[in-house]
Scaffold this active site. Structure first.
Site, short mmCIF file in Angstrom:
data_model
loop_
_atom_site.label_atom_id
_atom_site.label_comp_id
_atom_site.label_asym_id
_atom_site.label_seq_id
_atom_site.Cartn_x
_atom_site.Cartn_y
_atom_site.Cartn_z
CG ASP A 42 56.50 21.50 62.28
OD1 ASP A 42 57.61 21.48 61.75
OD2 ASP A 42 56.34 21.48 63.52
CD GLU A 212 61.80 16.05 62.05
OE1 GLU A 212 61.83 15.56 63.19
OE2 GLU A 212 62.13 17.23 61.79
#
Length: 331
Positions: A42, A212
């Site tokens: 991420d 997401e």
């Protein structure tokens, strides 16, 4: 590829800085992928103070994801590790799953946003928090002592936030898991959210196939909205995008531009974008899974150059082992 690792322990400072130098055997120096060692996912890439920075999730079991490291580089080749820039001793309401950082600089302070505790309903404590520091490497302290957003609104789990400064100076935050994405408007000191002109506090902006990891940037007056699709542990994890005339969309999906290559790695996704204005180069910073890996948490951070065609559409990105060429940021 040869790697030289130099670590400097600094007494009284809460992080360890480790310089990682990478060179190829050829004449052109490239970063190599992954760009630094360790299980990290991420990644939020950004430029601060004439350095490239990457703020990733420490990829481990949720109960072990209780701190964050950061990495800086003057040239995309040599990376310095800044250990434990924030942890649960500073953000006491988080007990697990501190992940997916986003960061902005405002008024000479650095604001680090993150998700915490992976809440599954509105009765669990956790959500999106924010910490603040005087330097990008921290140490960070909890900014408001509680989550900024702690409820599931419009079906969006409060995770995977990205903070975007619009051309008029307004700060918006895009966020959301569970295939829903919201936009909220932040107040001037990032201690809360404020209503939109119509009085609402949350607007859903979910594009087709969204899962997401939202990200937004502007180029030539257009809003490029990007997100991750597929399952985060699966081979279908990937990145798609839309282009709009407004930060609110509508965001009509154009195409998938980042995905796995069965000869390089699997599950390429949850990305960010760095624009280096001097060279006008764009870089996509993302995580992927090494070939043959079965551990869901084994994710590594990589960088590729991201290019556009004459119409401003993003060209598909080829994932590589070589990574990007050296690009120094001059003062």
């Amino acid at each position: 590829m040869k790697k030289l690792l130099f670590c400097v322990l600094v007494t009284g400072i809460v992080f360890t800085a480790c310089k990682i130098n990478k060179k190829t055997a050829g004449a052109v120096e490239k970063a190599g992928n992954p760009v630094f060692e360790g299980w990290y996912a991420d990644p939020e890439g950004i430029i601060f103070d004439n350095k490239y920075w990457i703020f990733p999730t420490y990829s481990a079991k949720y109960t072990e994801q209780v701190f964050m490291d950061a990495f800086s580089s003057p040239d995309l080749i040599n990376w310095t590790k800044h250990e434990r820039i924030v942890d649960t001793s500073a953000v006491k309401w988080i007990w697990r799953a501190m992940w997916a950082p986003a960061i902005v600089k405002k008024d000479n302070r650095y604001f680090l946003f993150f998700g915490g505790n992976d809440i599954q309903n509105n009765n669990e404590p956790g959500g999106i928090g924010v910490a603040v520091a005087d330097r990008p490497e921290g140490p960070y302290k909890d900014h408001i002592g509680k989550p900024l957003i702690d409820k599931i609104v419009n079906g969006a789990q409060p995770i995977d936030q990205f903070v975007f400064k619009d051309a008029d100076g307004t700060y918006y935050m895009y966020y959301g898991g569970w295939k829903h994405c919201n936009i909220v408007k932040l107040n001037h000191d990032f201690t809360g959210i404020v209503p939109f002109d119509d009085g609402s506090f949350y607007k859903e902006v979910t594009p087709e196939n969204y899962v997401e990891g939202p990200f937004m940037f502007m180029r030539n007056g257009k809003y490029y909205f990007m997100w991750s699709e597929g399952g985060w542990t699966g081979p279908d994890y990937s990145v798609a995008y839309a282009i709009a005339d407004s930060p609110f969309g509508p965001f009509k999906r154009i195409d998938k531009i980042l995905q796995q290559d069965p000869e390089v790695a699997t599950g390429a996704g949850h990305h960010s974008v760095i624009h280096e204005p001097k060279s006008d180069k764009y870089y996509i910073v993302y995580h992927r899974r090494p070939l043959g890996e079965t551990n869901g948490n084994h994710r590594v951070t990589c960088i590729e150059e991201m290019r556009f065609d004459e119409q401003g559409l993003i060209k598909p990105v080829k994932i590589t082992f070589e990574g990007v060429e050296q690009n120094k940021i001059e003062k």
